[in-house]
Design a protein around this motif. Structure first.
Motif, PDB file in Angstrom:
ATOM      1  N   ASP A  33      52.217  41.396  34.987  1.00 33.94           N
ATOM      2  CA  ASP A  33      51.850  42.805  34.854  1.00 33.94           C
ATOM      3  C   ASP A  33      50.343  43.006  34.833  1.00 33.94           C
ATOM      4  N   GLU A  34      49.599  41.954  35.142  1.00 32.84           N
ATOM      5  CA  GLU A  34      48.146  42.054  35.102  1.00 32.84           C
ATOM      6  C   GLU A  34      47.576  42.123  36.516  1.00 32.84           C
ATOM      7  N   PHE A  35      46.442  42.810  36.607  1.00 37.27           N
ATOM      8  CA  PHE A  35      45.774  42.966  37.900  1.00 37.27           C
ATOM      9  C   PHE A  35      44.374  42.371  37.827  1.00 37.27           C
ATOM     10  N   PHE A  36      43.949  41.807  38.947  1.00 44.17           N
ATOM     11  CA  PHE A  36      42.650  41.146  39.015  1.00 44.17           C
ATOM     12  C   PHE A  36      41.976  41.541  40.324  1.00 44.17           C
ATOM     13  N   ALA A  37      40.660  41.653  40.262  1.00 38.00           N
ATOM     14  CA  ALA A  37      39.883  41.977  41.465  1.00 38.00           C
ATOM     15  C   ALA A  37      38.859  40.877  41.693  1.00 38.00           C
ATOM     16  N   THR A  38      38.825  40.358  42.915  1.00 39.47           N
ATOM     17  CA  THR A  38      37.854  39.322  43.279  1.00 39.47           C
ATOM     18  C   THR A  38      37.258  39.686  44.633  1.00 39.47           C
ATOM     19  N   PRO A  88      35.652  42.924  36.423  1.00 37.54           N
ATOM     20  CA  PRO A  88      36.488  43.495  35.355  1.00 37.54           C
ATOM     21  C   PRO A  88      37.305  44.672  35.876  1.00 37.54           C
ATOM     22  N   VAL A  89      38.578  44.689  35.494  1.00 38.32           N
ATOM     23  CA  VAL A  89      39.518  45.696  35.997  1.00 38.32           C
ATOM     24  C   VAL A  89      40.016  46.565  34.849  1.00 38.32           C
ATOM     25  N   VAL A  90      40.196  47.845  35.147  1.00 35.93           N
ATOM     26  CA  VAL A  90      40.839  48.772  34.221  1.00 35.93           C
ATOM     27  C   VAL A  90      41.972  49.452  34.980  1.00 35.93           C
ATOM     28  N   VAL A  91      43.142  49.546  34.335  1.00 39.30           N
ATOM     29  CA  VAL A  91      44.271  50.249  34.944  1.00 39.30           C
ATOM     30  C   VAL A  91      44.554  51.504  34.124  1.00 39.30           C
ATOM     31  N   GLU A  92      44.564  52.640  34.803  1.00 41.15           N
ATOM     32  CA  GLU A  92      44.826  53.922  34.154  1.00 41.15           C
ATOM     33  C   GLU A  92      45.777  54.720  35.016  1.00 41.15           C
TER      34      GLU A  92
END
Ligand code: FES
Length: 106
Positions: A33-38, A88-92
């Motif tokens: 359920d986690e998201f990552f940006a690279t 760093p990622v934020v999900v809203e």
């Protein structure tokens, strides 16, 4: 923060390519359920990591089979030795945002 993608558009089996004006493309990955940006571009060559396979939290470069840890960006298999940039990622509300290196706040 820069909007990257909707969570519903990011599948667990491959990265989602995000093209942004004025900078190299970003890859958005889903692990559970986690998201990552690279960065999307391999640090060994001009490969798109969104074309690579994902296993055990790692993405395998489609060109020469090097791998990176998606959470940390660490290069984990030769010939990749230089780490991948991770943002760093934020999900809203089902939307994924990242603080990219050109941004100093907000
Ligand atoms: S371009 Fe990615 S491992 Fe060579």
């Amino acid at each position: 923060m820069t909007f990257l993608a909707q969570t519903a558009d990011v599948q667990p089996d491959c990265g989602t390519l995000v093209e942004l004006a004025g900078r190299a493309p970003i890859a958005v990955f889903r692990l559970g359920d986690e998201f990552f940006a690279t960065d999307d571009t391999c640090t060994h060559g001009a490969a798109s990591l969104c074309d690579g396979e994902i296993f055990d939290g790692q993405v395998e470069c489609p060109f020469h089979g090097g791998t990176f840890d998606i959470r940390t960006g660490a290069a984990t298999t030769f010939p990749c030795t230089k780490p991948l940039a991770v943002y760093p990622v934020v999900v809203e509300n089902g939307r994924i945002y990242a603080r990219l290196d050109s941004e100093d706040g907000g």
